[in-house]
Design a protein around this motif. Structure first.
Motif, short mmCIF file in Angstrom:
data_model
loop_
_atom_site.label_atom_id
_atom_site.label_comp_id
_atom_site.label_asym_id
_atom_site.label_seq_id
_atom_site.Cartn_x
_atom_site.Cartn_y
_atom_site.Cartn_z
N ILE A 113 -1.90 -18.60 -22.32
CA ILE A 113 -1.24 -20.25 -21.85
C ILE A 113 -2.43 -20.85 -21.40
CG2 ILE A 113 -0.03 -21.30 -19.94
CD1 ILE A 113 2.23 -18.88 -20.13
N SER A 114 -3.20 -20.13 -20.63
CA SER A 114 -4.60 -20.89 -20.11
C SER A 114 -5.62 -19.66 -19.90
CB SER A 114 -4.33 -21.68 -18.90
OG SER A 114 -4.05 -20.74 -17.80
N PHE A 115 -7.04 -20.25 -19.83
CA PHE A 115 -8.04 -19.71 -19.14
C PHE A 115 -8.65 -20.27 -18.09
CE2 PHE A 115 -7.80 -19.05 -24.03
CZ PHE A 115 -8.12 -17.57 -24.34
N GLU A 116 -9.21 -19.36 -17.05
CA GLU A 116 -10.29 -20.14 -16.38
C GLU A 116 -11.68 -19.50 -16.90
OE1 GLU A 116 -10.17 -19.67 -11.65
OE2 GLU A 116 -11.44 -18.10 -12.49
N VAL A 117 -12.51 -20.62 -17.08
CA VAL A 117 -13.93 -20.28 -17.88
C VAL A 117 -15.05 -20.79 -16.85
CG1 VAL A 117 -15.12 -20.60 -19.93
CG2 VAL A 117 -12.85 -20.60 -19.94
N THR A 161 -3.47 -28.42 -23.31
CA THR A 161 -3.90 -30.02 -22.83
C THR A 161 -5.04 -30.19 -22.25
OG1 THR A 161 -2.77 -29.38 -20.50
CG2 THR A 161 -1.23 -30.27 -22.62
N GLU A 162 -5.88 -29.19 -21.64
CA GLU A 162 -7.05 -29.48 -20.95
C GLU A 162 -8.05 -28.63 -21.84
OE1 GLU A 162 -6.71 -29.31 -16.35
OE2 GLU A 162 -4.95 -28.04 -17.05
N HIS A 163 -9.12 -29.52 -22.17
CA HIS A 163 -10.22 -28.86 -22.95
C HIS A 163 -9.71 -28.04 -24.11
CE1 HIS A 163 -12.89 -30.02 -19.59
NE2 HIS A 163 -12.06 -29.26 -18.76
N PRO A 164 -8.82 -28.90 -24.99
CA PRO A 164 -8.00 -28.34 -26.03
C PRO A 164 -8.84 -27.63 -27.06
CG PRO A 164 -7.72 -30.53 -26.14
CD PRO A 164 -8.32 -30.33 -24.68
N ASP A 165 -10.15 -28.27 -27.33
CA ASP A 165 -11.24 -27.78 -28.38
C ASP A 165 -11.81 -26.63 -28.00
OD1 ASP A 165 -12.53 -28.84 -25.97
OD2 ASP A 165 -14.34 -29.57 -27.23
#
Length: 480
Positions: A169-173, A186-190
């Motif tokens: 669903i999401s990453f913290e990077v 939706t956030e930084h989709p690339d």
């Protein structure tokens, strides 16, 4: 290998930079615990980083990334589990070690699972199984979740629920600039696209949030064991039946030169060379269709022994293979995607398996596995993620190991010869998580070919233009 003066100077500069801003553990070659910290799963890898930075939290990761970038240090990233090529460490470099960041939080209501970057599959299974939930992941509980996911992630549940990367669903990077980004559709989709199959090229993943499914804690499991005399017919039956199965079935082959003492293996067969076909029903253990299907599959061919049982999934099936792949052996792998599991391909695989039962190649342990994929894995559009070659149904993995250094060249050559003999039946691509050190000419192929590799290169140029994260199957930053 002793550190050069330049490496010592860079290390000292990084240590000075971290002084007062690092909460974890910093280990140099003179530190107690350094040798343990630089020991990897694959005994073929023997590297001496100048510094091992065991991070305690995301702030530590940011501090190490910044210190490495500012001082020109070679930076490697170590997750929680094993990798065959040893990219977790760089000689003379800084090893950013996430293994202490191994917390898992389960949001039962939303069926979301938050997993820190140093976790292993066993950490996730232990947290989810009590809630009757599962995250689609790999097949050995000591596997690192981060590395598995970034390369794709194939496991028991793939046919019904997709790859591990398909369920993020999401990453913290933490990026090369030291920024902490929340990355999603939706956030930084690339970057979200690139992280799902593009490996560790784009930053340090400190947390992953997965979609979990109602599954378990028990699973209906079946296994059938075959001797050298009956194995060929069993594999041909497998090839014929598999394409007609529903997505609720996982059915795989493992060709073992020494059968371990699994719960369903009679004592007189332990240690014997056997081919095992094992299957599971990815659904309700009492579903009549599941009961009938598993009972039918374990009767394929002429098994010496077959069994059906309802067993724990996360704390049972997911750990069956752990004892066969311990730390400290000399591991060498090859992976191939087959366009067709033909009679000829089956003969090649059986020849390799049988050749190791006596003679020069008898020191080769481990297994030769055929993973049957398809299902929802191939239903995801090819350009939806960086992961490639979703149409490949048959994946062959030579997961081989041995104890003695003097066996390296002979045994590696035997694996290469067998894998090359599969060429007439090969499909496109290779799994990046299995790409070995002698296959670096296939990096572009592993990432889906020139077009997809160029797209990945553009994302790399945006988030890591200086190629700080280069100690991996590297993607060159490019604006072209």
């Amino acid at each position: 290998m002793e550190l050069t003066e330049q490496q010592q100077s860079v290390r000292d500069a990084v240590l000075a930079e971290l002084d007062g801003s690092f909460n974890g553990e910093l280990l140099t070659e003179d530190s107690t615990g350094y040798d343990q910290a630089r020991t990897l799963w694959n005994a073929m890898v023997d590297k001496r980083p100048a510094l091992v930075a065991r991070c305690k939290n995301t702030d530590d990761v940011v501090a190490v990334v910044n210190a490495a970038r500012l001082n020109g240090a070679l930076l490697s990233v170590r997750g929680g589990g094993h990798g065959v090529v040893g990219k977790a460490l760089a000689d003379g470099g800084v090893a950013l070690d996430l293994s202490a960041m191994n917390g898992v939080t389960v949001d039962v209501e939303r069926k979301h699972v938050h997993v820190q970057g140093g976790c292993r599959l066993g950490d996730v299974d232990a947290a989810t199984s009590g809630h009757g939930l599962a995250v689609p992941a790999g097949i050995v509980s000591d596997t690192g979740v981060g590395g598995l996911t970034l390369g794709g992630g194939v496991g028991w549940l793939s046919r019904k629920y997709g790859l591990t990367c398909d369920n993020v669903i999401s990453f913290e990077v933490v990026t090369a600039s030291g920024d902490v980004l929340e990355v999603s559709a939706t956030e930084h989709p690339d970057l979200f696209w690139a992280l799902r199959g593009g490996g560790g090229n784009f930053g340090v993943v400190t947390c992953l949030t997965f979609r979990a499914y109602d599954f378990g804690p028990d699973v209906r499991f079946g296994a059938a064991l075959y001797t050298a005399e009956t194995a060929a017919d069993a594999l041909r039956a497998y090839a014929e039946i598999y394409p007609s199965l529903p997505n609720e079935v996982g059915w795989h082959v493992t060709m073992k030169r020494s059968m371990p003492a699994l719960p369903f293996v009679p004592s007189d067969l332990v240690g014997k060379p056997l081919v095992m076909l094992f299957c599971l029903w990815v659904g309700d253990v009492d579903d009549p269709e599941g009961i009938e299907t598993i009972e039918r599959l374990v009767r394929a061919g002429d098994p010496a022994v077959n069994t059906v049982a309802v067993i724990p999934f996360g704390l049972g099936l997911q750990r069956f293979l752990d004892a066969e792949f311990p730390d400290g052996l000399r591991n060498y792998t090859k992976e191939a995607h087959l366009a067709e599991l033909s009679d000829g391909a089956i003969d090649v695989l059986l020849d390799f398996w049988k050749a190791g039962l006596s003679g020069a190649e008898s020191s080769i342990g481990g297994e030769l596995t055929i993973y049957g994929l398809g299902g929802v894995v191939k239903d995801v559009p090819e350009d939806a993620t960086a992961f490639s070659n979703r149409d490949s149904v048959w994946w062959v993995n030579y997961a081989c190991h041995w104890k003695d250094t003097e066996d390296d060249e002979r045994n590696m050559a035997a694996v290469r010869v067998s894998c090359r003999a599969l060429d007439p039946w090969l499909g496109p691509g290779i799994y990046v998580n299995m790409l070995n050190v002698d296959e670096l000419d296939r990096v572009i192929e592993a990432y889906g070919g020139p077009e997809k590799y160029a797209r990945l290169g553009a994302v790399k140029a945006k988030y890591d233009p200086g190629n700080l994260f280069c100690f991996n199957h590297n993607i060159a930053p490019t604006t072209a």
